[in-house]
Motif scaffolding. Structure first.
Motif, short mmCIF file in Angstrom:
data_model
loop_
_atom_site.label_atom_id
_atom_site.label_comp_id
_atom_site.label_asym_id
_atom_site.label_seq_id
_atom_site.Cartn_x
_atom_site.Cartn_y
_atom_site.Cartn_z
N ALA A 77 0.81 -1.22 0.00
CA ALA A 77 0.00 0.00 0.00
C ALA A 77 0.84 1.27 0.00
O ALA A 77 0.51 2.23 -0.71
N PRO A 78 1.95 1.37 0.78
CA PRO A 78 2.74 2.61 0.75
C PRO A 78 3.28 2.93 -0.64
O PRO A 78 3.32 4.10 -1.04
N PHE A 79 3.69 1.90 -1.40
CA PHE A 79 4.20 2.15 -2.75
C PHE A 79 3.08 2.62 -3.68
O PHE A 79 3.27 3.52 -4.49
N VAL A 80 1.90 2.01 -3.54
CA VAL A 80 0.75 2.44 -4.34
C VAL A 80 0.43 3.91 -4.06
O VAL A 80 0.12 4.69 -4.97
N TRP A 81 0.57 4.30 -2.81
CA TRP A 81 0.22 5.65 -2.37
C TRP A 81 1.12 6.71 -2.98
O TRP A 81 0.67 7.84 -3.22
N THR A 82 2.37 6.39 -3.28
CA THR A 82 3.32 7.43 -3.66
C THR A 82 3.91 7.28 -5.07
O THR A 82 4.84 7.99 -5.41
N ASN A 83 3.36 6.40 -5.91
CA ASN A 83 3.99 6.17 -7.21
C ASN A 83 3.01 6.06 -8.37
O ASN A 83 3.35 5.47 -9.40
N ARG A 84 1.84 6.65 -8.27
CA ARG A 84 0.93 6.61 -9.41
C ARG A 84 1.45 7.49 -10.54
O ARG A 84 2.32 8.35 -10.36
N ASN A 85 0.90 7.28 -11.72
CA ASN A 85 1.17 8.12 -12.90
C ASN A 85 2.65 8.14 -13.30
O ASN A 85 3.13 9.13 -13.85
N LYS A 86 3.35 7.03 -13.04
CA LYS A 86 4.76 6.94 -13.41
C LYS A 86 5.00 5.73 -14.32
O LYS A 86 4.25 4.76 -14.28
N GLN A 87 6.06 5.80 -15.09
CA GLN A 87 6.54 4.66 -15.86
C GLN A 87 7.78 4.11 -15.16
O GLN A 87 8.65 4.88 -14.76
N SER A 88 7.85 2.80 -15.02
CA SER A 88 9.00 2.18 -14.38
C SER A 88 9.93 1.59 -15.43
O SER A 88 9.51 0.78 -16.26
N VAL A 89 11.21 2.00 -15.37
CA VAL A 89 12.25 1.44 -16.22
C VAL A 89 13.28 0.79 -15.31
O VAL A 89 13.83 1.44 -14.42
N ALA A 90 13.53 -0.49 -15.53
CA ALA A 90 14.48 -1.24 -14.70
C ALA A 90 15.86 -1.20 -15.35
O ALA A 90 16.04 -1.72 -16.45
N LEU A 91 16.82 -0.59 -14.64
CA LEU A 91 18.19 -0.50 -15.14
C LEU A 91 19.16 -0.89 -14.04
O LEU A 91 18.99 -0.48 -12.87
N ASP A 92 20.17 -1.64 -14.40
CA ASP A 92 21.26 -1.95 -13.47
C ASP A 92 22.31 -0.86 -13.59
O ASP A 92 23.11 -0.84 -14.53
#
Length: 430
Positions: A77-92
């Motif tokens: 729930a905390p992550f849902v609360w603070t990360n809407r309307n974003k695109q996630s790109v996974a990079l090392d």
């Protein structure tokens, strides 16, 4: 989990289709994690900025594991609360190829936000000096615990640490016991708001001058500000604030009282409110005209006896009776509620604070809206927080023009993590 969401909360009402967005065309590359950085970038995203969240492959932002974690989401729930309307790109970012991709993304960006420990972005070759060479007009916002320079720049910091070290905890609670931290991450949230304000100011300055700049927000600096005017009171008097529980050291009567059926708070911030309270609400005009209660300092000296008089009166009737009378009399008051009661309250429903939004796996997820209301550029329609790397391929294809062969080579080189043969394609709009 989320069983009653359809019954409890209305579906989000979409914004007008043709309405402009306040930050349309602004791109943010977001390297932040936990709360202070991500909440700031979420506000920017809600205003219409395109926010690309850079996450470590596999595990992503550590906040994803804060409970309760929904099994259908693999984040909490905390992550849902603070990360809407974003695109996630996974990079090392420990691989040269991952850093090279990050630099390409920064070359297209208006804003970079990061809240790593001091020195981490420099080790990646992604500090402000490196980024301004990639894009001279970049606005580069660093959120740190104690600043990026000086003797304390290496210290780690979290919200509760900022609360205790700023003096904030010493002010809160009851006089007969140790000070109490706020359970809400008030320092993280207010730091995020300050960071967002700073970024917006830098964007306005760049519009006028053409120049980017570095922006820095310190959690500790902000926490000292969050002690409010107590800091200035101390400088005037030399005295430290004393814990008052639910009463106010500055106004009286202000505190919690008990009706027949529940507790409520009243705040008599000036003499006129007090006079309306006693004459129009509890029908004691004699108290309104009594010299011993004429001013705030007079009432503070007689707080116990005044609270006893009010307590006896309020105990005779239910909250609905007193609320109606205080509303007519113009006395600020409010029921003492749980979080669950607050988000289902008539006031929250009237303002549309909590709604439900579609989710491709769960059907619906809850959404807590910002308190910002624009008349011309309404906040964007909320899209649920992304899975780790959900948009990696889409972003690299559409923004940077990567083709299958290049994506495959980068995956083989470990740019997307050791376990990623190639980034998963997700055709999800944000």
């Amino acid at each position: 989990m989320l069983d009653n969401i359809e019954a409890d909360f209305p579906e989000h009402t979409p914004r007008p289709a043709q309405a402009p967005k306040a930050l349309q065309g602004i791109r943010v590359v977001d390297f932040s994690h936990f709360i202070a950085g991500p909440f700031a970038t979420m506000i920017l995203a809600d205003m219409g900025a395109e926010v690309i969240k850079i996450e470590a492959p596999g595990r992503g932002d550590d906040l994803r594991r804060y409970p309760p974690v929904h099994p259908g989401l693999n984040h909490g729930a905390p992550f849902v609360w603070t990360n809407r309307n974003k695109q996630s790109v996974a990079l090392d970012l420990k691989s040269p190829e991952g850093v090279a991709i990050a630099r390409e993304l920064i070359a297209t960006a208006d804003v970079v936000v990061e809240n790593f420990s001091t020195g981490v972005m420099a080790r990646f070759g992604l500090d402000y000096e490196a980024c301004r060479k990639i894009r001279p007009e970049i606005i580069y916002c660093s959120v740190s615990a104690y600043g990026r320079e000086g003797r304390f720049s290496d210290r780690l910091g979290f919200d509760p640490i900022a609360q205790v070290e700023s003096g904030f905890v010493s002010m809160n609670g009851y006089a007969d016991r140790e000070g109490v931290r706020a359970l809400s991450p008030v320092m993280d949230i207010s730091t995020a708001m300050m960071a967002c304000n700073a970024i917006l100011g830098a964007l306005v300055a760049r519009e006028r001058s053409g120049h980017g700049q570095a922006v820095e927000i310190s959690l500790f600096d902000n926490a000292v500000l969050m002690t409010g005017y107590a800091t200035m009171q101390h400088l005037f008097s030399g005295a430290n604030p004393q814990r008052q529980g639910n009463t106010s050291p500055d106004t009286c009567p202000s505190g919690v009282f008990q009706a027949q059926d529940c507790s409520f708070y009243i705040n008599c911030g000036n003499d006129k409110i007090f006079q309306r309270l006693v004459s129009q609400v509890i029908d004691r005009a004699d108290l309104a005209s009594a010299d011993i209660y004429a001013t705030g300092p007079d009432r503070i000296r007689r707080r116990e006896e005044l609270f006893a008089i009010l307590g006896d009166a309020f105990a005779q009737k239910p909250w609905s009776h007193w609320q109606a009378r205080m509303r007519v009399a113009g006395v600020p008051c409010g029921q003492v509620r749980t979080v669950g009661e607050a988000i289902r309250s008539p006031e929250a429903r009237e303002r549309g604070l909590v709604t439900r939004i579609p989710h491709d796996r769960l059907g619906w997820v809850p959404n807590v809206n910002l308190p910002i209301r624009y008349s011309r550029t309404p906040i964007v329609d909320p899209v649920a927080a992304p899975a780790v790397g959900q948009h990696t391929e889409n972003v690299l294809r559409e923004l940077l023009g990567y083709d299958d062969a290049r994506l495959a080579r980068l995956a083989e080189a470990g740019a997307f993590g050791a376990d990623a043969a190639r980034p998963p394609r997700q055709d999800v709009e944000v």
